[in-house]
Each structure stands twice: as structure tokens, then as C-alpha cells.
Scaffold this active site. Structure first.
Site, mmCIF file in Angstrom:
data_model
loop_
_atom_site.group_PDB
_atom_site.id
_atom_site.type_symbol
_atom_site.label_atom_id
_atom_site.label_comp_id
_atom_site.label_asym_id
_atom_site.label_seq_id
_atom_site.Cartn_x
_atom_site.Cartn_y
_atom_site.Cartn_z
ATOM 1 N N ASP A 88 10.408 3.286 6.590
ATOM 2 C CA ASP A 88 10.071 1.880 6.794
ATOM 3 C C ASP A 88 11.177 1.235 7.616
ATOM 4 O O ASP A 88 12.329 1.676 7.571
ATOM 5 C CB ASP A 88 9.918 1.155 5.455
ATOM 6 C CG ASP A 88 8.982 -0.032 5.553
ATOM 7 O OD1 ASP A 88 9.322 -0.996 6.280
ATOM 8 O OD2 ASP A 88 7.931 -0.006 4.911
ATOM 9 N N ILE A 120 0.842 -1.195 0.000
ATOM 10 C CA ILE A 120 0.000 0.000 0.000
ATOM 11 C C ILE A 120 0.880 1.249 0.000
ATOM 12 O O ILE A 120 0.668 2.175 -0.790
ATOM 13 C CB ILE A 120 -0.933 0.019 1.229
ATOM 14 C CG1 ILE A 120 -1.874 -1.189 1.214
ATOM 15 C CG2 ILE A 120 -1.736 1.316 1.272
ATOM 16 C CD1 ILE A 120 -2.869 -1.192 0.101
ATOM 17 N N SER A 149 -6.556 2.669 7.974
ATOM 18 C CA SER A 149 -7.083 1.643 8.881
ATOM 19 C C SER A 149 -7.597 0.453 8.071
ATOM 20 O O SER A 149 -7.224 0.281 6.903
ATOM 21 C CB SER A 149 -8.177 2.237 9.767
ATOM 22 O OG SER A 149 -8.548 1.321 10.781
ATOM 23 N N LYS A 204 -11.243 -4.603 9.502
ATOM 24 C CA LYS A 204 -11.148 -5.496 10.659
ATOM 25 C C LYS A 204 -11.266 -4.728 11.982
ATOM 26 O O LYS A 204 -11.389 -5.332 13.051
ATOM 27 C CB LYS A 204 -9.844 -6.295 10.609
ATOM 28 C CG LYS A 204 -9.811 -7.299 9.456
ATOM 29 C CD LYS A 204 -8.456 -7.972 9.328
ATOM 30 C CE LYS A 204 -8.454 -8.969 8.172
ATOM 31 N NZ LYS A 204 -8.643 -8.330 6.855
ATOM 32 N N LYS A 231 -6.083 -1.637 15.734
ATOM 33 C CA LYS A 231 -6.319 -0.578 14.740
ATOM 34 C C LYS A 231 -7.488 0.307 15.161
ATOM 35 O O LYS A 231 -7.471 1.524 14.959
ATOM 36 C CB LYS A 231 -6.589 -1.190 13.359
ATOM 37 C CG LYS A 231 -5.421 -1.930 12.738
ATOM 38 C CD LYS A 231 -4.301 -1.011 12.289
ATOM 39 C CE LYS A 231 -4.533 -0.454 10.914
ATOM 40 N NZ LYS A 231 -3.358 0.293 10.415
ATOM 41 N N VAL A 281 -4.429 -13.074 0.329
ATOM 42 C CA VAL A 281 -4.775 -14.436 -0.049
ATOM 43 C C VAL A 281 -4.365 -14.764 -1.491
ATOM 44 O O VAL A 281 -4.081 -15.914 -1.814
ATOM 45 C CB VAL A 281 -6.293 -14.679 0.165
ATOM 46 C CG1 VAL A 281 -7.122 -13.921 -0.855
ATOM 47 C CG2 VAL A 281 -6.628 -16.151 0.123
#
Length: 642
Positions: free
Chosen positions: A336, A316, A429, A432, A444, A479
């Protein structure tokens, strides 16, 4: 009959050998210009011969008169002006025919004008006007025949080298027909179009370009039909939006489906149709219509700004970096803790975006002192906070780590944003966080609450915005790569439950909406994205198996493994007590929360932070339950009842 066949073979071989040097290599454009000038000379001589025959005047083909030189000179100038010799002859198409017509017409007009002016001054014409018109027809015909012959010879040579794949075109609408015309006119050596597959209820005609139209039923029942079909990007969107079962049916029949981009994109990139063909991917089957961005507003917000992206090396974060580049920021801060992925991102930026200024910052969002140095040194004006732990089962086993990064790290950045007067802070966010049943989602959600609490204060100028969306296709740990790996290893493909569903969007779609939401926020909103309809993971697995040409349950087994710790059967984008308000963007809504940030809530946020800092996992989870009362780990039975 045999004699005719032998003659055909002889002439075919003759033309192949004649044009072989032209079609096997990229011939210098000056040689093509020279050939065109020789054709012009032949056309001029032929026109002179016809005029001489009509007027009964003597004609010597070998005699070179100055009038011929004028014709060649004018035609040569037109060749140079229109650059009609610059294209690849082997790929000549209708546009090239039009260009040759323009060249010849211009030459004829100029020659008539020169003829007229010469007659005014000297009392006689250089050559009869009829001769100029005849010359125009002959020159255009010879130039056209030359290109057609080279193209035909090239096709014959390539067919002898590589046998073209036979394929159908899916659909019979104007765009589908245009796509087929592109393949036929380009005489692709890779693909031979043999017919159309109709997806409409009625067939109004039986042939297009002398190619047959088949129904889906006909190719289903044909054992000899080639298993290749080409679909345009527009047709794919149409089938996807209408929830058609055409693509799944073709996949079940083990068809290889190739996608061709929109025709204007082909023209812009100067690609031949066969060169732009790509096999469809799962993203093509799930992606929705393109997003329309308010570019003017985005330029106002991001242009000439220093922008900090945390988690910049992630799927992302890196996409946000690439998309924000087009709005011409002053500098991008790539933060990062993953050294190698960050290095790879920098290599990509150096290669494709050499003009952009950026800083590579190896740092952990939990280290507030290090973050303080970053804010002090670089003074970011916009922050996109995407750094997070997101793997649900792993965070269930490491709850304090989830809270440390997702809650404490977010709090560190938000506090520094207010202190250093950051203009916009966009927190990324997840769905979930809605009625969470796992630590990852609850951590989160606690970060959302803290950021909203800051947004409700009036002692700073930072606009805090939260964006919330579901699973992103192809992102790290999603996935899709997991299923691809299992299929490559011949299975089994593992699905946790036959009824489990998830919302999906593509990476570029998600990041575009993040940028748009960042520009429209006033402060404190939770923006919820239109994720479309939820997708059954079992159906997703079957689609991915079919895309490889295999049959689910036969070539690749699908194994049901049971829900993992903290995993939801269904996901939500809004909490029970939340409602949504529309925005000017059809795919972005505002979730209105009912939380009041009183003293008790503020104390709970502070208490959770202290427990996380002391690594007290049990007490931290207790505090998390008080802060996020909707956090209720649910069993499978409870989920099914719900």
C-alpha cells in the site's frame, strides 16, 4: 399481613448478609469445594439421623463415625472428577443442576458398590442401603439450595445497586422462547424480561413463563411500555428475508433494538446473554444470509502460498488479508502507498494473528520499477489487486490520476504477474465499470479489458480473474460513515437525489466471495456477485437516523443536494450486451462479454497507456471513449428517461 411482610424482609436481609461475601467477589474455588464438603457432612449426618429414627437406634449428632468419613471421601472424589465447584455460583443454571445430579448419583452408586464389597468380606454393611439413598436425596437438595440461595442473594444485591433495564423479547417461536429462558435463568442484573411481542398473525397463547404476550399494535398504543426490545440473530434474518416492516415500525416508535447472537455462539464463547447484547446497526438490517465457502478448494489454492494484496491497508484489502489467513498461507505481502493505515494493519496482525508471516511494503502501483523489485524479491504466487482510486466526484476533477492508478497501475501488476509466473491474479473491479458515466468507472472498465486481453493469450500460465460488485457497507469513503458523521453533528443528512439507489453488501461478504471466485476461475471471467435488491439511499438515511433514536425530518433533517458530477442515479452489475452464466456458488455468476480482442482493441489499450504516461488528459479521455464506447456521461434527465 404486616407481620408476614416484616418476616419476609427479615429473612431476605438475613440471606443477603449471609451470602454477601460470596456474591460480591470471585471466591476461591477451593473455598467452594470446602463448603460443598461441609454440606456433604451435614447431609450424611441428617441421613444417619433419619435411619436411626426409623430403626430406633441411638444417635449422637456430634459423634463422628468412620462411616461418615467414607461418604465424605467418596463425595469429595466425585466433586473433583466432575469439577462441580468450579463455576461461578452466582450464575448457576440448569446445566449446573444436571452436574450436581451427576455428582450425587455417581456418589450413591459408588457407596452402594463399596457397601456391597464390604458386606462380601466382613458379613455386614457399612451403612444401610436405604440410608445411602436417603443421603443422596438430602445431599443433592442441600447443594441445590445452597447455589439457589447464593444466586438469589446476588440478584437482590445487584438490583439494589443497579436497576435492571426492562425489555421485551421479539417473537414467540421456540428460538425466541429459548432466548428469554436464557435471560431468566441467568437472572441478569442488566436486563429484566417483561413480556413477548408477537409478530405472527395469530396468538395461540397468552402467557409464556408467566410473562404476557403483546401484539405490535398494543405496544404501539401504550405510552408506559419500556422502549427496549431484544431480537435474536435468527429472528432478524427471518424479518429481513421476508421484507417485514416490523423493525422499521419499532424504530419509528423510538425503540432501542438489541441483537443477541445465535445461542450456540453464546455457548461457545461462554457469554451471559446480557453480556452479548449489542444495539443493531445498519449492517444488520441489510446483511443477507451467511455465505457457504468451498473451504477444501480454497485451502488447495491458498495454503502455503505467498500472497500479494495491493491496497492492503484499505477496507477491502485488509479484510481480504484477515480472511485469507485462515487458509494458512506461507506469507502475505501487504502492499500500500498509505503509510499510517498500513502501520495500523500491522499492529492488528501482530495482536490477533501473531503466527502469520507477512511483509509490509510501501509502494505505488504506478511505479513499475518498484513493483518489479517486489515480484523479484518475494515471488508471489497469488495476487489480489485492490489498490484503486474510487471517489467518483474527485476523480471527475482528476481524470489522469484515475487512469494512472486504475488503468496503468493494474496493467503494471498484470504484466509482472505473467512475467513472474503468478498462478492466480484476482482483479477487484466495481459495478461502476458497467455502462460507465464517470471517469472512475471507465478507468476500471479499461483495466478489466486489459486483464481480459491477457487472459486470452496463451503465452503465460497465469489465471486472470475479475470480480465485480457494488458498494460495501462501512468501507472507507462509503455513504455509511458519511451519514454517521452527519447524524453525530445533528444534520442535515445529505442525499443527492430522492430516487438514487445502490447495491450493498457487507465487507466480509464481499471478501469471502472474492476468495471463492479466485478459486473457481479458469481465466478471463468477470465474476458478478449477487448483490440482492438495490437500496434507496433516502431509505438508508432514514433507517440510520431512526437507529439513533431520532426521527427523520423532525430531529434530523434530510437535505436533497442534487447528483454530483459523474454520479449515476441507478447502478448496474451487467452491461447491456452481457449475459450471465451460473456457477456452483449461488451468489456468484459469470458475466459473458462480447468484446473481441483484435489488433484494433490491443492498439487502443497501448495508445491509452502512452497518453496516460505523458499526462495528456484530454487525449487520454478521447482514447478512453474509443476503448470503452459505452462510456457516456449522462445528465440527470437522460437517467430519469432511461
Amino acid at each position: 399481613m404486616n407481620a408476614l411482610k416484616k418476616q419476609k424482609v427479615f429473612f431476605t436481609r438475613f440471606f443477603v448478609n449471609l451470602f454477601k461475601p460470596l456474591v460480591n467477589n470471585y471466591v476461591n474455588r477451593n473455598i467452594i469445594l470446602l463448603i460443598d464438603l461441609i454440606i456433604t457432612l451435614i447431609a450424611a449426618k441428617s441421613a444417619s439421623f433419619l435411619v436411626a429414627t426409623i430403626t430406633d437406634t441411638p444417635f449422637n449428632f456430634l459423634k463422628f463415625r468412620w462411616e461418615i468419613l467414607v461418604i465424605i471421601l467418596v463425595q469429595g472424589i466425585c466433586f473433583l472428577l466432575f469439577r462441580s465447584y468450579s463455576g461461578l455460583i452466582r450464575y448457576s443454571n440448569f446445566r449446573d443442576v444436571i452436574k450436581q445430579l451427576q455428582v450425587t448419583t455417581t456418589s450413591v452408586i459408588l457407596l452402594m458398590l463399596i457397601n456391597f464389597l464390604y458386606a462380601l468380606n466382613f458379613g455386614e454393611v457399612i451403612t444401610p442401603y436405604a440410608g445411602i439413598v436417603i443421603y443422596g436425596f438430602i445431599a443433592f437438595s442441600f447443594l441445590f439450595i445452597f447455589r439457589l440461595s447464593v444466586k438469589r442473594a446476588y440478584k437482590i444485591i445487584q438490583i439494589n445497586k443497579v436497576k435492571a433495564q426492562k425489555a421485551f423479547i421479539l417473537g414467540i417461536k421456540p428460538n425466541d422462547i429459548s432466548m428469554a429462558e436464557g435471560f431468566i435463568s441467568e437472572s441478569s442484573e442488566q436486563v429484566e424480561i417483561i413480556g413477548f411481542v408477537n409478530t405472527e398473525e395469530k396468538i395461540l397463547r397468552k402467557l409464556i413463563f408467566n410473562l404476557p404476550i403483546y401484539s405490535l399494535e398494543q405496544i404501539k398504543n401504550s405510552s408506559n411500555a419500556p422502549k427496549n426490545i431484544i431480537v435474536s440473530d435468527e429472528k432478524l434474518k427471518e424479518l429481513r428475508n421476508s421484507n417485514s416492516d416490523v423493525i422499521p415500525t419499532l424504530l419509528d416508535l423510538k425503540f432501542k433494538i438489541y441483537k443477541l447472537p445465535e445461542l450456540q455462539n453464546l455457548a461457545e464463547n461462554n457469554k451471559q446473554p446480557s453480556g452479548a447484547l449489542k444495539e443493531i446497526k445498519i449492517e444488520d438490517l441489510l446483511q443477507r444470509n451467511p455465505i457457504k465457502l468451498n473451504n477444501e478448494k480454497l485451502f488447495d489454492l491458498y495454503k502455503n502460498k505467498t500472497i500479494l494484496v495491493t491496497g492492503a491497508a484499505g477496507s477491502i484489502g485488509s479484510e481480504i488479508v484477515k480472511q485469507v489467513i485462515r487458509f494458512k498461507p506461507k506469507k502475505i505481502l501487504l502492499l500500500d502507498q498509505a503509510e499510517t493505515p498500513l502501520h495500523e494493519l500491522c499492529i492488528c496482525l501482530n495482536k490477533f494473528y501473531p503466527e502469520i508471516g507477512y511483509e509490509k511494503i510501501v509502494a505505488n502501483v504506478r511505479d513499475k520499477k518498484r513493483l518489479k523489485d517486489v515480484f523479484t524479491t518475494h515471488q508471489p504466487q497469488v495476487v489480489f489487486h485492490g489498490a484503486a482510486y474510487k471517489h467518483v466526484p474527485m476523480m471527475e476533477e482528476n481524470p489522469i490520476e484515475a487512469l494512472s492508478v486504475n488503468f496503468q497501475g493494474s496493467r503494471n501488476l498484470a504484466d509482472l504477474a505473467t512475467k513472474h509466473k503468478v498462478e492466480n491474479f484476482v482483479f477487484i473491479s466495481t459495478d461502476k465499470a458497467v455502462n460507465p458515466t464517470n471517469i472512475m468507472g471507465a478507468s476500471k472498465r479499461s483495466a478489466e479489458l486489459y486483464i481480459q486481453s491477457l487472459a486470452h493469450k496463451n503465452n503465460h500460465n497465469t489465471t486472470f480473474i475479475t470480480t465485480r460488485f457494488g458498494n460495501v457497507l462501512g468501507s472507507n469513503g462509503s455513504v455509511i460513515p458519511h451519514f454517521k458523521k452527519q447524524i453525530r453533528e445533528n444534520g442535515p443528512v445529505t442525499v443527492t437525489h430522492p430516487e438514487i439507489t445502490r447495491y450493498f453488501m457487507t465487507i466480509d461478504e464481499a471478501c469471502q466471495l472474492v476468495l471463492e471466485a479466485g478459486a473457481m476461475g479458469k481465466g478471463g471471467e468477470i465474476f458478478v456477485f449477487d448483490m440482492g435488491s438495490p437500496v434507496k439511499i433516502l431509505d438508508l438515511a432514514k433507517h440510520m437516523i431512526r437507529l439513533t433514536g431520532l426521527v427523520p425530518g423532525k430531529d434530523i433533517e434530510i437535505e436533497i443536494t442534487g447528483l454530483r458530477p459523474g454520479e449515476k442515479l441507478y447502478e448496474e452489475l451487467l452491461a447491456d450486451k452481457e449475459t450471465t452464466l451460473p456457477t456452483h456458488h449461488e451468489k456468484i455468476m459469470i458475466a459473458q462479454a462480447t468484446h473481441e480482442f483484435n489488433e484494433t482493441k490491443i492498439n487502443l489499450l497501448s495508445n491509452l497507456l502512452e497518453l496516460v504516461k505523458t499526462n495528456n488528459a484530454d487525449k487520454a479521455i478521447e482514447a478512453l471513449h474509443l476503448l470503452v464506447p459505452e462510456y457516456q456521461p449522462a445528465s440527470l434527465d437522460e437517467q430519469l428517461k432511461a
